[in-house]
Design a protein around this motif. Structure first.
Motif, PDB file in Angstrom:
ATOM      1  N   LEU A  53     -17.654  33.480 -78.069  1.00 56.13           N
ATOM      2  CA  LEU A  53     -17.789  33.145 -79.483  1.00 56.13           C
ATOM      3  C   LEU A  53     -17.516  31.694 -79.827  1.00 56.13           C
ATOM      4  O   LEU A  53     -18.270  31.098 -80.594  1.00 56.13           O
ATOM      5  CB  LEU A  53     -16.881  34.059 -80.318  1.00 56.13           C
ATOM      6  N   THR A  54     -16.446  31.094 -79.284  1.00 57.90           N
ATOM      7  CA  THR A  54     -16.079  29.759 -79.766  1.00 57.90           C
ATOM      8  C   THR A  54     -15.699  28.816 -78.625  1.00 57.90           C
ATOM      9  O   THR A  54     -15.073  29.223 -77.651  1.00 57.90           O
ATOM     10  CB  THR A  54     -14.879  29.826 -80.730  1.00 57.90           C
ATOM     11  N   GLY A  55     -16.053  27.556 -78.796  1.00 60.80           N
ATOM     12  CA  GLY A  55     -15.544  26.525 -77.897  1.00 60.80           C
ATOM     13  C   GLY A  55     -14.061  26.302 -78.110  1.00 60.80           C
ATOM     14  O   GLY A  55     -13.355  25.836 -77.206  1.00 60.80           O
ATOM     15  N   GLY A  56     -13.576  26.667 -79.298  1.00 59.85           N
ATOM     16  CA  GLY A  56     -12.169  26.473 -79.605  1.00 59.85           C
ATOM     17  C   GLY A  56     -11.252  27.253 -78.684  1.00 59.85           C
ATOM     18  O   GLY A  56     -10.168  26.788 -78.338  1.00 59.85           O
ATOM     19  N   ILE A  57     -11.680  28.441 -78.255  1.00 61.81           N
ATOM     20  CA  ILE A  57     -10.825  29.231 -77.373  1.00 61.81           C
ATOM     21  C   ILE A  57     -10.779  28.601 -75.985  1.00 61.81           C
ATOM     22  O   ILE A  57      -9.784  28.731 -75.267  1.00 61.81           O
ATOM     23  CB  ILE A  57     -11.298  30.699 -77.304  1.00 61.81           C
ATOM     24  N   VAL A  58     -11.835  27.894 -75.592  1.00 58.37           N
ATOM     25  CA  VAL A  58     -11.836  27.194 -74.303  1.00 58.37           C
ATOM     26  C   VAL A  58     -10.867  26.015 -74.363  1.00 58.37           C
ATOM     27  O   VAL A  58     -10.124  25.742 -73.414  1.00 58.37           O
ATOM     28  CB  VAL A  58     -13.252  26.718 -73.930  1.00 58.37           C
ATOM     29  N   VAL A  59     -10.843  25.313 -75.499  1.00 58.25           N
ATOM     30  CA  VAL A  59      -9.888  24.223 -75.679  1.00 58.25           C
ATOM     31  C   VAL A  59      -8.463  24.760 -75.604  1.00 58.25           C
ATOM     32  O   VAL A  59      -7.580  24.154 -74.986  1.00 58.25           O
ATOM     33  CB  VAL A  59     -10.119  23.523 -77.038  1.00 58.25           C
ATOM     34  N   ALA A  60      -8.230  25.926 -76.196  1.00 56.25           N
ATOM     35  CA  ALA A  60      -6.880  26.494 -76.240  1.00 56.25           C
ATOM     36  C   ALA A  60      -6.427  27.067 -74.909  1.00 56.25           C
ATOM     37  O   ALA A  60      -5.290  26.848 -74.485  1.00 56.25           O
ATOM     38  CB  ALA A  60      -6.824  27.578 -77.318  1.00 56.25           C
ATOM     39  N   LEU A  61      -7.323  27.812 -74.226  1.00 51.82           N
ATOM     40  CA  LEU A  61      -6.905  28.598 -73.068  1.00 51.82           C
ATOM     41  C   LEU A  61      -7.628  28.235 -71.782  1.00 51.82           C
ATOM     42  O   LEU A  61      -7.306  28.778 -70.715  1.00 51.82           O
ATOM     43  CB  LEU A  61      -7.111  30.097 -73.357  1.00 51.82           C
ATOM     44  N   GLY A  62      -8.612  27.347 -71.840  1.00 51.40           N
ATOM     45  CA  GLY A  62      -9.354  26.973 -70.652  1.00 51.40           C
ATOM     46  C   GLY A  62     -10.149  28.140 -70.104  1.00 51.40           C
ATOM     47  O   GLY A  62     -10.646  28.987 -70.844  1.00 51.40           O
ATOM     48  N   ASN A  63     -10.264  28.179 -68.765  1.00 49.08           N
ATOM     49  CA  ASN A  63     -11.050  29.223 -68.103  1.00 49.08           C
ATOM     50  C   ASN A  63     -10.174  30.273 -67.424  1.00 49.08           C
ATOM     51  O   ASN A  63     -10.675  31.071 -66.635  1.00 49.08           O
ATOM     52  CB  ASN A  63     -11.971  28.576 -67.061  1.00 49.08           C
ATOM     53  N   VAL A  64      -8.885  30.294 -67.766  1.00 46.76           N
ATOM     54  CA  VAL A  64      -7.946  31.197 -67.121  1.00 46.76           C
ATOM     55  C   VAL A  64      -7.776  32.489 -67.899  1.00 46.76           C
ATOM     56  O   VAL A  64      -7.734  33.570 -67.322  1.00 46.76           O
ATOM     57  CB  VAL A  64      -6.577  30.505 -66.944  1.00 46.76           C
ATOM     58  N   MET A  65      -7.691  32.374 -69.213  1.00 43.95           N
ATOM     59  CA  MET A  65      -7.443  33.535 -70.061  1.00 43.95           C
ATOM     60  C   MET A  65      -8.480  33.627 -71.166  1.00 43.95           C
ATOM     61  O   MET A  65      -9.094  32.626 -71.545  1.00 43.95           O
ATOM     62  CB  MET A  65      -6.055  33.460 -70.708  1.00 43.95           C
TER      63      MET A  65
END
Length: 499
Positions: free
Chosen positions: A378-390
């Protein structure tokens, strides 16, 4: 890959490679700790494994591999001693990674058959399941569009060593691991297909074919039915594309006597996302074929659930379309009316996933499903927050949130709880509609979830933002491309609810 059980003595098993495990002792102890099978093999080889540990040549670190040629002392030609790391940190996920590293190592050595022995630190069924998952996930490749793949020899046959007493337990672990891994790889195939092949219609066709094979009920709504239902989000996003939308429903009835609809799984199915009028940058747009990773996870999970047959009712909902720019595309400033009657003011056409999810969530909630779980890149924001781990986990119910985290732990998939405080809802208030499509850059993954919350009524609900975990560019333990993230967590959740 043919995976089966043997009850032969460890020294007598005929295969290209015999695999035993070792751990690194805790504290200041030196050397390595061998599993019981590794000890038996070491004695037959004159203590060479212990010697390598004592000298420091092999330390037992996680993923470390020591190759020993048996020179006729054992039936297998080679022994692989594989490190599991610290003995007190061995978990099922350790064995999944081990299985994947084994199969990749074998690919480079030309071995076609292998025998796996049981590690003493885990339950034998759990260990067999995790190793089976790792082997099959690690063996996965997507090469159907290459004329010459130049692949090395594939591992074709694996046998798990078991005693007569625990043979059935090992077979149960293999069976479950295979069901979960096969479903995950099916989801990976869907994500990895090029978008000119996997259109919304083709995604629906493949879901239907899977349903027929595994005994699921399947309905596919065409554009006329979607218009009849007044799914304004799905219709709005798709209006710029030449490809018609589809809405797929997959039903598993494991508890037919129940009067409750059961668990609902909703997957975002944007088969290609250009961003629409709010066009994405050209760099890496080719990976936007993966914007249906949530849909792939739901379809794969439904396959796994049908194979494992838990006594629970589960229904999968997949809204699917393309997001394309054209003279007919929806625009910033438009207002769309969702199936439940609420309106959304469009701010950025690249925030399209929440629109098609809004229709699907509305449909599921009106049908009485609870809990409802949606998965979306859904969002690039979650990648900024959690990366590719979670992956980010948003939920209106603490109990459901904990169940998902525990199911993810069992599956080797990680989730981090994110906030849904009321103050974030102020960021998506609209001057002209019931809700605004985006809340700006700040807390973008949270405001996206707050938008979805408008469409679940009073159902227990969780939103899993898998934007950082559904696709990988780093082929460490897994082939580049789709990961199938979420399939095994959803299946484990269904199994736990059945209990």
């Amino acid at each position: 890959m043919d995976i089966r059980v043997t009850t032969q003595a460890v020294n007598d098993v005929a295969s290209d490679v015999l695999i035993v495990t070792a751990t690194r002792p805790s504290g200041d102890q030196k050397g390595i700790s061998l599993s019981s099978a590794a000890t038996t093999v070491d004695q037959a080889l004159g203590g060479v494994i212990v010697d390598c540990g004592t000298s420091g040549e092999f330390k037992g670190n996680a993923g470390e591999i020591l190759t020993i040629h048996t020179l006729g002392k054992l039936a297998p030609r080679r022994v692989l001693v594989v490190g599991l790391g610290s003995a007190n940190k061995v978990m099922p996920q350790s064995l999944r990674k081990l299985g994947a590293s084994i199969v990749r190592h074998m690919r480079s050595t030309g071995a076609q058959s292998a025998t796996l022995t049981h590690d003493d630190t885990l339950d034998i069924t759990e260990a067999a399941q995790a190793l089976t998952e790792g082997l099959l996930l690690g063996a996965y490749t997507f090469r159907k569009y290459q004329r010459s793949t130049n692949e090395n020899t594939q591992l074709e046959a694996v046998q798990f060593l078991a005693s007569e007493r625990n043979k059935v337990a090992v077979e149960q672990g293999i069976q479950k691991g295979k069901a979960l891994a096969d479903a995950t790889n099916f989801a990976r195939d869907l994500v990895n297909e090029p978008p000119n092949v996997l259109t919304p219609t083709e995604l629906a066709n493949r879901a239907s074919a899977m349903a027929r094979e595994f005994g699921l009920e399947c309905e596919v709504f065409d554009k006329a039915k979607i218009e009849e239902l007044k799914m304004g989000g799905l219709l709005g996003v798709t209006q710029g594309s030449a490809q018609p939308p589809r809405f797929v429903i997959l039903r598993y009835r494991g508890a037919p006597e129940s009067t409750e609809p059961g668990l609902a799984l909703v997957g975002k199915g944007i088969t290609f996302d250009t961003g629409g009028i709010s066009l994405k940058p050209a760099a890496s747009m080719e990976t936007m074929k993966s914007d249906m990773g949530g849909a792939a996870a739901v379809i794969g999970a439904m396959q796994a659930i049908a194979a494992l047959k838990p006594k629970v009712n589960v229904t999968g909902f997949v809204p699917t379309c393309e997001n394309m720019p054209s003279g007919t595309a929806y625009r910033p400033g438009d207002i769309l009316r969702i199936l439940n009657g609420k309106t959304i003011e469009i701010v950025n056409t690249d925030a399209e996933g929440r629109l098609i999810l809004a229709d699907a969530l509305s449909y599921a909630s009106q049908e009485g499903y609870s809990p409802i779980i949606d998965l979306a890149t859904l969002t690039g924001g979650i990648v900024v927050a959690l990366g590719n781990v979670m992956s980010g986990l948003f939920s209106n119910d603490d109990g459901l949130q904990q169940q998902i985290i525990e199911a993810g732990h069992a599956a080797g998939e990680k989730f981090w709880p994110m906030p849904l405080d009321e103050e974030y809802g102020d960021l998506v208030k609209s001057d002209v509609a019931d809700v605004k499509q985006t809340g700006g850059r700040g807390a973008s993954s949270v405001t996206a979830a707050k938008i979805l919350e408008h469409f679940v009524s009073d159902a227990k609900w969780a939103h899993l933002d898998i934007a950082g975990t559904a696709f990988t560019e780093s082929p460490k333990n897994m082939e580049k491309g789709g990961t199938g993230f979420g399939v095994r967590t959803l299946a484990e959740l269904a199994l736990s609810r059945a209990q």
